[in-house]
Write an enzyme that holds these catalytic residues in place. Structure first.
Site, mmCIF file in Angstrom:
data_model
loop_
_atom_site.group_PDB
_atom_site.id
_atom_site.type_symbol
_atom_site.label_atom_id
_atom_site.label_comp_id
_atom_site.label_asym_id
_atom_site.label_seq_id
_atom_site.Cartn_x
_atom_site.Cartn_y
_atom_site.Cartn_z
ATOM 1 N N ASP A 82 0.865 -1.178 0.000
ATOM 2 C CA ASP A 82 0.000 0.000 0.000
ATOM 3 C C ASP A 82 0.904 1.232 0.000
ATOM 4 O O ASP A 82 2.108 1.119 0.128
ATOM 5 C CB ASP A 82 -0.965 -0.044 1.183
ATOM 6 N N ASP A 269 -8.318 -7.178 1.139
ATOM 7 C CA ASP A 269 -7.270 -7.446 2.125
ATOM 8 C C ASP A 269 -7.778 -6.955 3.461
ATOM 9 O O ASP A 269 -8.491 -5.962 3.535
ATOM 10 C CB ASP A 269 -5.967 -6.721 1.764
#
Ligand SMILES: [Zn+2]
Length: 371
Positions: A82, A269
């Site tokens: 990320d 996720d």
């Protein structure tokens, strides 16, 4: 592509992932209590690692010296990193003395740390590339869903500006590296706009214009009562052509995964399944296969609490429909015993089981979508 035009898989530099896919969070380069072989044996095809935490520990120069995240962690399958934006934002929102956000980027100093960290769109892309990620995520300006219109508007403006800078940096680096197409990582943009439809549309249109390989639904996906923000999540998916994959960032509750997959989200996720496992909350299917029809109230999965007294003499497996190491070899009673004596084997077996459940869940979703 499946019959609705959504992708059925993604080909990435470190391999193939079937869609929809659930990715566990290996925040600091590890899914707690399990190793890379364990993950492979559960059928996990990719993991999410965290730029914000990894830039602090062990630090980007150490990761680069160790040959990137794949070599460092012994994980040969795809990794999504990320951008670090969400964590930096959460830290600063929790306490404004921990940092600040302006048009240039994010500066933060976590509690107890004597170092200041700077995260700009360019730096975020450079870090993720140096880590060797298969999918990079653009730095975005996060908000809380309850923030007012003006705050969301500011965030969308900044998110678009930052996405342009991320794309420029990414393209420059790709030109320097001259990677063949199959070795080129993907870059995802993040669509912000809180609960406002017009802002989500403005953000999505601008990001589509810049051009990305896929997108993420930005901002926390749940309301203050923990309910999925169904209306805005559905609307945001419809703003993006189905062939472009979309990541429902932070969605991991099994019922929410099913709901979002049916809206056309491809990647999920969340740390919830592994955290629940550590807290002795194990998931199991109540039916041998398939998922209930849309809108059905049928209870298709349930929880087994290993710490409960009912587990003391339960000599059966956690689930009759699970083929994980835990269910194929050990009883609920043994798990209960391991939990009570605080043995780390409990954490490993419980984690393996919940991960296998999530993989089986996505297998059921794929079967449903590919029919
Ligand atoms: Zn199992």
């Amino acid at each position: 592509m499946n019959r609705n035009g959504y992708r059925t898989y993604l080909q990435l530099p470190h391999g193939h992932i079937g869609l929809p896919a659930y990715l566990p969070d290996a925040t600091l380069g590890v899914v707690r209590n399990v190793d890379s072989v364990d993950l492979e044996q559960c059928g996990i095809e990719a993991v999410v690692m965290n730029t914000f935490h990894l830039m602090q520990r062990p630090g980007s120069s150490t990761i680069t010296a160790l040959g990137g995240l794949h070599t460092m962690t012994g994980w040969s399958r795809p990794i999504i990193t990320d951008s670090g934006g969400f964590q930096a934002y959460s830290l600063i929102r929790q306490n404004a003395t921990f940092g600040s956000i302006n048009d240039k980027g994010i500066t933060f100093q976590p509690e107890g740390s004597d170092r200041k960290f700077h995260l700009t769109p360019e730096k975020s892309v450079q870090l993720q590339l140096s880590y060797g990620a298969d999918i990079l995520v653009c730095l975005d300006d996060c908000t809380h869903v309850d923030d007012p219109f003006e705050t969301q508007q500011e965030s969308v403006k900044r998110t678009i500006e930052w996405a342009k800078r991320c794309k420029d940096e990414f393209q420059q680096r790709m030109q320097q590296k001259r990677l063949p197409q199959e070795k080129r990582p993907l870059l995802f943009g993040v669509i912000q706009g809180g609960g406002f439809h017009e802002l989500r549309k403005q953000c999505a249109d601008a990001l589509l214009e810049i051009g990305f390989d896929g997108f993420g639904f930005g901002g926390w996906p749940l309301d203050s009562k923990g309910q999925l923000l169904t209306s805005i999540i559905t609307y945001t998916r419809e703003l993006v052509p189905p062939e472009l994959p979309m990541h429902a960032l932070g969605v991991g509750h099994p019922a929410n995964v099913v709901e979002c997959a049916r809206m056309g989200y491809d990647i999920f996720d969340s740390a919830m399944p592994t955290r629940d496992a550590r807290h002795s909350r194990l998931y199991f299917f109540t039916t041998p296969d398939s998922l209930p029809a849309h809108g059905s109230t049928e209870k298709w999965f349930s929880y087994l609490y290993v710490n409960d007294d009912k587990a003391i003499k339960n000599d059966g497996p956690v689930s009759r429909y699970c083929d994980c190491l835990c269910c194929s070899r050990y009883s609920v009673a043994y798990l209960h015993h391991l939990f009570k004596i605080n043995d780390s084997l409990f954490l490993r077996l419980a984690t393996l089981h919940n991960l296998r459940f999530m993989v089986q869940l996505t297998e059921r979703l794929r079967a449903e979508q590919h029919e």
